[in-house]
Every structure is written in structure tokens, then in C-alpha cells.
Design a protein around this motif. Sequence first.
Motif, PDB file in Angstrom:
ATOM      1  N   ALA A   1      10.542  -1.292 -27.296  1.00  0.00           N
ATOM      2  CA  ALA A   1       9.245  -0.652 -27.859  1.00  0.00           C
ATOM      3  C   ALA A   1       8.476   0.200 -26.770  1.00  0.00           C
ATOM      4  O   ALA A   1       8.178   1.445 -26.971  1.00  0.00           O
ATOM      5  CB  ALA A   1       8.289  -1.557 -28.604  1.00  0.00           C
TER       6      ALA A   1
ATOM      7  N   TYR B   1      15.105   4.623 -31.493  1.00  0.00           N
ATOM      8  CA  TYR B   1      14.011   5.752 -31.442  1.00  0.00           C
ATOM      9  C   TYR B   1      14.023   6.650 -32.599  1.00  0.00           C
ATOM     10  O   TYR B   1      13.208   6.925 -33.321  1.00  0.00           O
ATOM     11  CB  TYR B   1      14.298   6.652 -30.316  1.00  0.00           C
ATOM     12  CG  TYR B   1      13.420   8.125 -30.131  1.00  0.00           C
ATOM     13  CD1 TYR B   1      11.985   7.814 -29.846  1.00  0.00           C
ATOM     14  CD2 TYR B   1      14.042   9.268 -30.701  1.00  0.00           C
ATOM     15  CE1 TYR B   1      11.368   8.939 -29.809  1.00  0.00           C
ATOM     16  CE2 TYR B   1      13.243  10.267 -30.918  1.00  0.00           C
ATOM     17  CZ  TYR B   1      11.737  10.331 -30.198  1.00  0.00           C
ATOM     18  OH  TYR B   1      10.880  11.297 -30.269  1.00  0.00           O
TER      19      TYR B   1
ATOM     20  N   ALA C   1      12.555   4.782 -35.771  1.00  0.00           N
ATOM     21  CA  ALA C   1      10.964   4.872 -35.410  1.00  0.00           C
ATOM     22  C   ALA C   1      10.394   6.307 -35.699  1.00  0.00           C
ATOM     23  O   ALA C   1       9.280   6.723 -36.007  1.00  0.00           O
ATOM     24  CB  ALA C   1      10.562   4.363 -33.923  1.00  0.00           C
ATOM     25  N   HIS C   2      11.396   7.353 -35.515  1.00  0.00           N
ATOM     26  CA  HIS C   2      10.823   8.599 -35.446  1.00  0.00           C
ATOM     27  C   HIS C   2      11.879   9.800 -35.905  1.00  0.00           C
ATOM     28  O   HIS C   2      12.286  10.831 -35.040  1.00  0.00           O
ATOM     29  CB  HIS C   2      10.102   9.195 -34.013  1.00  0.00           C
ATOM     30  CG  HIS C   2       9.165   8.386 -33.344  1.00  0.00           C
ATOM     31  ND1 HIS C   2       7.988   8.555 -33.954  1.00  0.00           N
ATOM     32  CD2 HIS C   2       9.132   7.157 -32.440  1.00  0.00           C
ATOM     33  CE1 HIS C   2       7.132   7.706 -33.184  1.00  0.00           C
ATOM     34  NE2 HIS C   2       7.924   6.999 -32.254  1.00  0.00           N
TER      35      HIS C   2
END
Length: 364
Positions: free
Chosen positions: A108, A142, A145-146
Motif C-alpha cells: 500500500a 496499482y 487501485a487506480h
Amino acid sequence: MDFSRLQASSKIGDDWVYPQPPCLNFGWLEVDTGPAHRIYWEEYGNPAGEPVMFLHGGPGGACAPVMARFFDPARYRVILFDQRGCGKSVPNVAAAGPAVALGKNTTADLIGDIVKLREHLEIAGRMHVFGGSWGSTLAMAYGIAHPEHIASLVLRGIFLGAAEDLEYLYQGNAATWEADPYGLTAPGAYIKYPEEWGELLSVLTPAERGDVMKSYKAIFDMVPANDEEKARQLQAALTWSLWEGVISNMIPETADTGKFGEADFALCFAQIEAHYFANELFIAPGHFFDHIGVLASIPLHIVHGRFDEVCPLTQASRLVAALREAGSEPASYIVTNAGHSAMERENALALTAVMDGLPAIAAG
């Protein structure tokens, strides 16, 4: 016998498509406090080009300028950076020790660092994310998450980090090795690299070989009380590092171990890897499959060596099967006649071909 005509290396050598570009810019970005972390970054290629965020392997593998050679320097703006605790980022595990450099060092945290580096370098739109081995793991995490940041994920040597994947690499026949070093009692990379496997296990007592990763982690976590314990800790780090470095190449580079045989690199690489492996990569089990729909919505390109012993091809196979079950084919899926390393000739050429063939990032 004359063996001079036999292939001496499977590495890319002089066969790169693009020359080494110069570094355009570099710096350190403070990404955290208490403890402070400053990540080191470099920029290559076209400063007005399509952005590529390069995620190195390991964890703890750090970047090198040669990693910019996968990309057309006229087309791409390439960002290399050293993840927390390794390379030129500070604090560095080798210099500051694990108690400091492994504080606030999780997946994270690394995802947050990419966000901050994007903002610092004023990358406002979508970007290509390029990662191999652990870099593929971090790239997928990643991307989940995005996804709004991603134009494409270009992944080499898929590493899912499940318990079976780590046991293949680090456990194998270790528990029975003392009595039968060549016994094929479990699957594992040791089968193709028995001498190097013996070196990895030689650091441990027979009892410690019951759980190789746990035993190495205990050595790394030890605060040495004397020179003998300090020497054992360094030997353990070098042996761990050399094991992965040698088996990353289809034709092992035993004569030139490169960075894997350097003390500072090994101390970072081994201790950061052990830290992440002991904590299930700081990723919830099944995370990628639980979010396969997100990954399926992203153009995803995979290059994987058929003879990869660090991250066997079954890991890419599991990911591709899950994507297909979610109703999505990978944008490209290339299985090369190579091992694990991105510097293997077939892998390097395939990755460059993928990058050359990507659709341009749409403006706006």
C-alpha cells in the motif's frame, strides 16, 4: 573437447533495438515521515512523450539505466524509480538497517508512492505501467487501485505470490535434502539448479531447512552480537541474492554474478524480499482474482519465459485463465523461449515489440 561454439549466454547483449538514452532528470521525492522515506527517480526519453512508469522487481531489486532501453526514446517519457528501502532511495536497508528502512514499507505504501511521483512529475492523464516479476505484482495492484491512471499494463514474468509459488522457489525438497539431496520429493526450482540449491541450503542447519523462508528471515532480523553473527547475516543475504540472480537466466551467469553478488545490493534485496514474503506481500490472498474484472477492463500485455524458474509459467497461465473466464483476452500474451530475467534476449525483444506496437495514448 572444444565447447567454444556453445552459446555462452542467453542475455540480450548487443541486440537491443534502441541505444542507451541519456538521463534527462533525476531527484529524490519525500513520500513519508516517521520514518521518513525519500524515493530516488530518473527520467529518460522524450519529456513530452507518452509516460511510462517502470516498476522494478524484487521487492528490493532497484533500477538501472539499462532498463530505459526497452522503450523508443523518441516516443516515450520513461520514469524509473527505486522503491522504498533499496537502490538510491533513503533510508536504504543496507545502510540504515531493516528496523528503520522496513518501517512503513508495504505494498500500500508503494502504491501511494507511485501516486505521489505521478503528481510530482505532473503526469495528469493515463500512463503505461511496465513491470516484471514483483514489478508485475505491484503493477496489477496499482492498476486495481487506480484503473483511471492506466493506459496499459505491460507485464513480464507474472508473479502472483501465492504460498505455492514461494514454496516452489524457496522450499522444494529442503526438508529432506540432508538425507537425499537429489530426491525429487516436491516440485521446485532446485530440480534444474541443484548446485545453487545446495548453496542456498548450506547456510541453514537441517532443522532450519524445514521452513527455509522463515529461517532466513530469522537470520536477517537478528541483531548481530559479534563479528561471527554479522558475517553469517551477510553470507545469508549474499546466498539468497545469488540464488535468485543465477536462476533468473536460462543459461546461468555463474562467472559474472553482477549486482546479485554485491554486498549492499544483496542486503537490500534479500531483506526486503524476506520482509514482503513473510507478510504475504501485504496483499490479501486472492486479491487479483477477486478484482479480475478491473484487470480485465485494462489493456493487459503479458510476456513470460517458458523456462522461467523464478516465476513458473503456471502463474501467467492462472492469470490468463481468470481473464478469459471474466470474458476478456489479454491484449497480447507472448510466451518466449527464455527464462525469467528481463535481460534474457527473447524477453527483452518481446517487451520492446509490445511497447512499439501499443496504441498511442489518446489526448485529454
